[in-house]
Design an enzyme around this catalytic site. Structure first.
Site, PDB file in Angstrom:
ATOM      1  N   GLU A  29       0.575  -1.016   0.487  1.00 33.83           N
ATOM      2  CA  GLU A  29       0.142  -0.157  -0.170  1.00 33.83           C
ATOM      3  C   GLU A  29       0.956   1.388  -0.070  1.00 33.83           C
ATOM      4  O   GLU A  29       2.115   2.028   0.758  1.00 33.83           O
ATOM      5  CB  GLU A  29      -1.047  -0.306   1.274  1.00 33.83           C
ATOM      6  CG  GLU A  29      -1.750   0.813   1.390  1.00 33.83           C
ATOM      7  CD  GLU A  29      -2.683   1.295  -0.033  1.00 33.83           C
ATOM      8  OE1 GLU A  29      -3.657   0.270  -0.643  1.00 33.83           O
ATOM      9  OE2 GLU A  29      -2.311   2.373  -0.404  1.00 33.83           O
ATOM     10  N   PHE A  30       0.801   2.307  -1.052  1.00 30.26           N
ATOM     11  CA  PHE A  30       1.131   3.255  -0.928  1.00 30.26           C
ATOM     12  C   PHE A  30       0.899   4.541  -0.710  1.00 30.26           C
ATOM     13  O   PHE A  30       1.429   5.769  -0.681  1.00 30.26           O
ATOM     14  CB  PHE A  30       2.076   3.686  -2.874  1.00 30.26           C
ATOM     15  CG  PHE A  30       2.284   2.436  -2.654  1.00 30.26           C
ATOM     16  CD1 PHE A  30       3.993   2.709  -2.549  1.00 30.26           C
ATOM     17  CD2 PHE A  30       2.137   1.675  -3.661  1.00 30.26           C
ATOM     18  CE1 PHE A  30       4.693   1.630  -3.050  1.00 30.26           C
ATOM     19  CE2 PHE A  30       2.868   0.981  -3.820  1.00 30.26           C
ATOM     20  CZ  PHE A  30       4.291   0.247  -3.688  1.00 30.26           C
ATOM     21  N   CYS A  78       6.048   4.823   8.978  1.00 30.68           N
ATOM     22  CA  CYS A  78       6.934   4.618   8.115  1.00 30.68           C
ATOM     23  C   CYS A  78       8.177   4.231   7.412  1.00 30.68           C
ATOM     24  O   CYS A  78       8.613   3.205   7.402  1.00 30.68           O
ATOM     25  CB  CYS A  78       5.523   4.321   7.092  1.00 30.68           C
ATOM     26  SG  CYS A  78       4.309   3.580   7.844  1.00 30.68           S
ATOM     27  N   LYS A 113      10.788   3.408  10.287  1.00 26.69           N
ATOM     28  CA  LYS A 113      10.941   1.662  10.452  1.00 26.69           C
ATOM     29  C   LYS A 113      10.595   0.817   9.490  1.00 26.69           C
ATOM     30  O   LYS A 113      12.117   0.344   9.073  1.00 26.69           O
ATOM     31  CB  LYS A 113       9.094   1.694  10.739  1.00 26.69           C
ATOM     32  CG  LYS A 113       8.806   0.819  10.067  1.00 26.69           C
ATOM     33  CD  LYS A 113       6.958   0.179  10.641  1.00 26.69           C
ATOM     34  CE  LYS A 113       5.660  -0.105   9.752  1.00 26.69           C
ATOM     35  NZ  LYS A 113       6.148  -0.925   8.943  1.00 26.69           N
TER      36      LYS A 113
HETATM   37  P1  NAD Z   1      -2.172   0.114  12.879  1.00 24.81           P
HETATM   38  O1  NAD Z   1      -1.358  -0.497  13.657  1.00 24.81           O
HETATM   39  O2  NAD Z   1      -3.060   0.913  12.595  1.00 24.81           O
HETATM   40  O3  NAD Z   1      -3.072  -0.596  12.291  1.00 24.81           O
HETATM   41  C1  NAD Z   1      -2.687  -2.271  12.183  1.00 24.81           C
HETATM   42  C2  NAD Z   1      -3.659  -3.375  12.956  1.00 24.81           C
HETATM   43  O4  NAD Z   1      -4.290  -4.251  13.096  1.00 24.81           O
HETATM   44  C3  NAD Z   1      -4.089  -3.048  14.855  1.00 24.81           C
HETATM   45  O5  NAD Z   1      -5.546  -2.595  14.950  1.00 24.81           O
HETATM   46  C4  NAD Z   1      -3.927  -4.280  15.692  1.00 24.81           C
HETATM   47  O6  NAD Z   1      -4.881  -4.280  16.360  1.00 24.81           O
HETATM   48  C5  NAD Z   1      -4.539  -4.970  14.039  1.00 24.81           C
HETATM   49  N1  NAD Z   1      -4.038  -6.526  14.492  1.00 24.81           N
HETATM   50  C6  NAD Z   1      -3.149  -7.225  15.202  1.00 24.81           C
HETATM   51  N2  NAD Z   1      -3.248  -8.257  15.427  1.00 24.81           N
HETATM   52  C7  NAD Z   1      -3.890  -8.636  14.539  1.00 24.81           C
HETATM   53  C8  NAD Z   1      -4.939  -9.929  14.878  1.00 24.81           C
HETATM   54  N3  NAD Z   1      -3.630 -11.219  15.017  1.00 24.81           N
HETATM   55  N4  NAD Z   1      -5.510  -9.702  14.939  1.00 24.81           N
HETATM   56  C9  NAD Z   1      -6.764  -8.574  14.099  1.00 24.81           C
HETATM   57  N5  NAD Z   1      -6.291  -7.894  14.451  1.00 24.81           N
HETATM   58  C10 NAD Z   1      -4.628  -7.460  14.765  1.00 24.81           C
HETATM   59  O7  NAD Z   1      -1.013   0.382  11.452  1.00 24.81           O
HETATM   60  P2  NAD Z   1      -1.318   0.642  10.214  1.00 24.81           P
HETATM   61  O8  NAD Z   1      -0.943   2.057   9.972  1.00 24.81           O
HETATM   62  O9  NAD Z   1      -2.676   0.354   9.574  1.00 24.81           O
HETATM   63  O10 NAD Z   1       0.045  -0.200   9.494  1.00 24.81           O
HETATM   64  C11 NAD Z   1       0.141  -1.609   8.753  1.00 24.81           C
HETATM   65  C12 NAD Z   1      -0.103  -1.909   8.355  1.00 24.81           C
HETATM   66  O11 NAD Z   1       0.805  -0.809   6.896  1.00 24.81           O
HETATM   67  C13 NAD Z   1       1.958  -1.498   8.333  1.00 24.81           C
HETATM   68  O12 NAD Z   1       3.421  -2.657   7.950  1.00 24.81           O
HETATM   69  C14 NAD Z   1       2.515  -0.316   7.920  1.00 24.81           C
HETATM   70  O13 NAD Z   1       3.755  -0.429   7.570  1.00 24.81           O
HETATM   71  C15 NAD Z   1       1.294  -0.748   6.171  1.00 24.81           C
HETATM   72  N6  NAD Z   1       1.897   0.813   5.999  1.00 24.81           N
HETATM   73  C16 NAD Z   1       0.934   1.828   6.713  1.00 24.81           C
HETATM   74  C17 NAD Z   1       0.349   3.456   6.155  1.00 24.81           C
HETATM   75  C18 NAD Z   1      -0.008   4.074   6.905  1.00 24.81           C
HETATM   76  O14 NAD Z   1       0.541   5.456   6.260  1.00 24.81           O
HETATM   77  N7  NAD Z   1      -0.328   3.834   8.030  1.00 24.81           N
HETATM   78  C19 NAD Z   1       0.874   2.886   4.432  1.00 24.81           C
HETATM   79  C20 NAD Z   1       1.080   2.504   3.371  1.00 24.81           C
HETATM   80  C21 NAD Z   1       2.127   1.098   4.615  1.00 24.81           C
HETATM   81  C1  UGA Z   2       4.189   7.636   3.482  1.00 24.67           C
HETATM   82  C2  UGA Z   2       4.799   7.456   1.935  1.00 24.67           C
HETATM   83  O1  UGA Z   2       4.796   9.615   1.388  1.00 24.67           O
HETATM   84  C3  UGA Z   2       3.454   6.613   1.723  1.00 24.67           C
HETATM   85  O2  UGA Z   2       3.179   6.048   0.303  1.00 24.67           O
HETATM   86  C4  UGA Z   2       3.807   5.493   2.171  1.00 24.67           C
HETATM   87  O3  UGA Z   2       2.728   4.490   1.865  1.00 24.67           O
HETATM   88  C5  UGA Z   2       3.607   5.800   3.445  1.00 24.67           C
HETATM   89  O4  UGA Z   2       5.108   5.976   3.621  1.00 24.67           O
HETATM   90  C6  UGA Z   2       3.924   4.218   4.876  1.00 24.67           C
HETATM   91  O5  UGA Z   2       4.243   3.307   3.690  1.00 24.67           O
HETATM   92  O6  UGA Z   2       3.887   4.362   5.258  1.00 24.67           O
HETATM   93  P1  UGA Z   2       3.119   9.041   5.275  1.00 24.67           P
HETATM   94  O7  UGA Z   2       4.377   8.074   6.224  1.00 24.67           O
HETATM   95  O8  UGA Z   2       1.868   9.429   5.558  1.00 24.67           O
HETATM   96  O9  UGA Z   2       3.337   8.220   3.663  1.00 24.67           O
HETATM   97  O10 UGA Z   2       3.442  10.944   5.510  1.00 24.67           O
HETATM   98  P2  UGA Z   2       4.686  11.204   4.063  1.00 24.67           P
HETATM   99  O11 UGA Z   2       3.886  12.210   3.732  1.00 24.67           O
HETATM  100  O12 UGA Z   2       5.423  10.838   3.528  1.00 24.67           O
HETATM  101  O13 UGA Z   2       5.806  12.373   5.439  1.00 24.67           O
HETATM  102  C7  UGA Z   2       6.068  11.881   5.989  1.00 24.67           C
HETATM  103  C8  UGA Z   2       7.600  12.059   6.496  1.00 24.67           C
HETATM  104  O14 UGA Z   2       8.641  13.311   6.147  1.00 24.67           O
HETATM  105  C9  UGA Z   2       6.095  13.792   7.333  1.00 24.67           C
HETATM  106  O15 UGA Z   2       6.995  13.532   8.312  1.00 24.67           O
HETATM  107  C10 UGA Z   2       6.954  14.869   6.385  1.00 24.67           C
HETATM  108  O16 UGA Z   2       7.141  16.058   7.599  1.00 24.67           O
HETATM  109  C11 UGA Z   2       8.286  14.504   6.483  1.00 24.67           C
HETATM  110  N1  UGA Z   2       8.694  15.680   4.438  1.00 24.67           N
HETATM  111  C12 UGA Z   2       8.065  14.505   3.904  1.00 24.67           C
HETATM  112  C13 UGA Z   2       9.608  16.202   4.657  1.00 24.67           C
HETATM  113  O17 UGA Z   2       9.901  16.832   5.829  1.00 24.67           O
HETATM  114  N2  UGA Z   2       9.593  16.921   3.541  1.00 24.67           N
HETATM  115  C14 UGA Z   2       9.375  16.461   2.697  1.00 24.67           C
HETATM  116  O18 UGA Z   2       9.612  16.658   1.434  1.00 24.67           O
HETATM  117  C15 UGA Z   2       8.112  15.752   2.604  1.00 24.67           C
END
Ligand code: NAD
Ligand code: UGA
Length: 435
Positions: free
Chosen positions: A151-152, A262, A265
């Site tokens: 997911e992006f 993200c 980590k």
């Molecule tokens: P999050 O912590 O917000 O959500 C994860 C959920 O999974 C929690 O609600 C937790 O209770 C649940 N969970 C954990 N173990 C479980 C189980 N055994 N059964 C059912 N539910 C369970 O995390 P997130 O930010 O949504 O991220 C999830 C994944 O997506 C991560 O790998 C992250 O890197 C990736 N990702 C996140 C973003 C973002 O913007 N947050 C964007 C792209 C990818």
């Molecule tokens: C980022 C990626 O942009 C998404 O494509 C990806 O799906 C996601 O991580 C993920 O894997 O979770 P996000 O963390 O939500 O998304 O936010 P961004 O807009 O990318 O910003 C990340 C951090 O970089 C923020 O702290 C922001 O302030 C900082 N940033 C961003 C800068 O310092 N400079 C910039 O030019 C852009």
């Protein structure tokens, strides 16, 4: 299509809701009963613009539901998305226990063909481990496929990003899995490039993309450090670079550095998996080092302006790691506030959405304010750490009158115009700005 999204966090809730919006029947599963209880009651466990309305709409159309019962979802859904958290372990590698736990529970309960898709961000070769887990725990002869669909989406723009992605990446290893995944994303296929790869490439695309974006930010922050030592202005430099289409203008904003759940980590996990595979990814280690140094830079600028911090009042505008979210995970504000608090400063802080989450993470002495003006009142210095739109519209002459003389602003996101701020009589310190 009937699909289950397991893990109803930022990604699971947005993806599940958007799949429903695309016309699929979706069950969002989580083992956090409180979260599912809230969603069933029509309450949002997170702040994400546009999500509440979309959830309500799809629940009303009976295309979206919430449950803690994974077994029922396994019985009724052909496609099972794994969207659980993959947090960092103390050594920086990704903790894949939640992915394993869900894979195992799926394996132990499937009766007919199921497609298990990893949407969580995982290191390359995790798909192989999911497949091994499926084989180990599922009953003899039961059919399944494993796929990867990273997911992006960005927080704050998550709904828009999911429905208008730059690309959809599908990592598959059978024709059946490919056909199902293409069908699932068919509503997006007219406007979006859908890239089909093997599972390993798909997993690597995600880590490599996030790390590249983080690298771009650290690069511009490094250039900003050179600007600080000359008469160059980082905004002009970034604009001049970004006009080259090969470079592109996005992710060239210098400031307090990247935070969030993200980039930090995923960078660490990519460094670790590379190390495990025999490659020392020194370039990414430097990206991390530069990012940490940006937080030090904000503290240094604060000290340069105030001399000793003990007993000084410092107002902080913005706590979340970026605007339009209440997410505090790895927000630069945490380390910066902890450090200035440790040095004896009295910290006042305000954020439009993240204060509830921030209260759990910041030192007990931090005073949370009702708005930016209360934050500025009687402060010796103001630090801006998140570029919320509402801060850009502040009445700076009022801010100046509220701050202790000489009014001083450290702009950790380069969101203010240095000339107009100076005209108001406020001392301005940006990141790599020529003033
Ligand atoms: P999050 O912590 O917000 O959500 C994860 C959920 O999974 C929690 O609600 C937790 O209770 C649940 N969970 C954990 N173990 C479980 C189980 N055994 N059964 C059912 N539910 C369970 O995390 P997130 O930010 O949504 O991220 C999830 C994944 O997506 C991560 O790998 C992250 O890197 C990736 N990702 C996140 C973003 C973002 O913007 N947050 C964007 C792209 C990818
Ligand atoms: C980022 C990626 O942009 C998404 O494509 C990806 O799906 C996601 O991580 C993920 O894997 O979770 P996000 O963390 O939500 O998304 O936010 P961004 O807009 O990318 O910003 C990340 C951090 O970089 C923020 O702290 C922001 O302030 C900082 N940033 C961003 C800068 O310092 N400079 C910039 O030019 C852009």
């Amino acid at each position: 299509m009937n699909i289950a999204v397991i893990g109803t966090g930022y990604v699971g809730l947005v993806s599940g809701t958007c799949f429903a919006e695309l016309g699929h029947n979706v069950i969002c599963i989580d083992n956090n009963e409180k979260k599912i209880g809230m969603l069933k009651a029509g309450e949002m466990p997170i702040y994400e613009p546009g999500l509440k309305e979309l959830v309500e709409d799809n629940v009303n159309r009976s295309r979206l539901s919430f449950s803690t019962n994974l077994r029922e979802a396994i019985d009724s859904c052909e496609v099972l998305f794994v969207a659980v958290n993959t947090p960092p372990l103390p050594d920086g590698s990704a903790d894949l226990c939640y992915v394993e736990a869900v894979s195992r529970e799926i394996a132990e309960n499937i009766k007919d063909y199921r497609l298990v898709v990893s949407k969580s961000t995982v290191p390359v070769e995790t798909g192989m481990w999911i497949r091994k887990t499926m084989k180990k725990y599922s009953r003899e002869g039961v059919d399944y496929d494993v796929a990867s669909n990273p997911e992006f989406l960005r927080e704050g723009k998550a709904v828009y990003d999911f429905l208008n992605p730059d690309r959809v990446v599908l990592g598959v290893e059978t024709e059946r899995a490919k056909k199902t995944m293409l069908e699932l994303y068919a509503p997006l296929s007219e406007k979006t490039e859908i890239l089909v790869t093997n599972i390993e490439s798909s997993e690597l695309i995600k880590h490599a993309s996030n790390s590249f974006l983080a690298l771009k930010i650290s690069y511009i922050n490094a250039v900003a450090n050179i600007c600080e030592k000359t008469s160059a202005d980082i905004k002009e430099v970034a604009r001049g670079m970004g006009l080259d289409k090969r470079i592109g203008e996005s992710f060239l904003e210098a400031g307090a550095g990247f935070g969030g759940s993200c980039f930090p980590k995923d960078l660490s996990a990519f460094i670790k998996i590379s190390e495990k595979l025999g490659y020392d990814f020194k370039l990414l280690k430097e990206v991390k080092r530069i990012n940490a140094a940006q937080k030090e830079l904000i503290i240094r600028k604060t000290k340069d302006a105030l001399w000793n911090l003990r007993g000084k009042k410092i107002g902080v505008l913005g706590l979340s790691f970026k605007p339009e979210t209440d997410d505090m995970r790895n927000a630069p504000s945490i380390d910066i506030i902890k450090k200035i608090h440790e040095e004896g400063a009295l910290v006042k802080a305000y954020d439009p959405q993240a204060m509830e989450n921030a209260k759990k993470l910041l030192p007990a002495g931090v005073k949370f304010c009702d708005g930016p003006y209360e934050t500025a009142k009687d402060s010796d210095l103001l630090i801006a750490l998140t570029d919320w739109e509402e801060f850009k519209r502040l009445d700076m002459s009022r801010i100046k009158s509220l701050l202790v003389n000489p009014a001083t602003l450290v702009d950790g996101r380069n969101m203010f115009d240095p000339c107009s701020i100076k005209k108001e009589g406020i001392n301005y310190f940006g990141i790599g700005r020529c003033v």
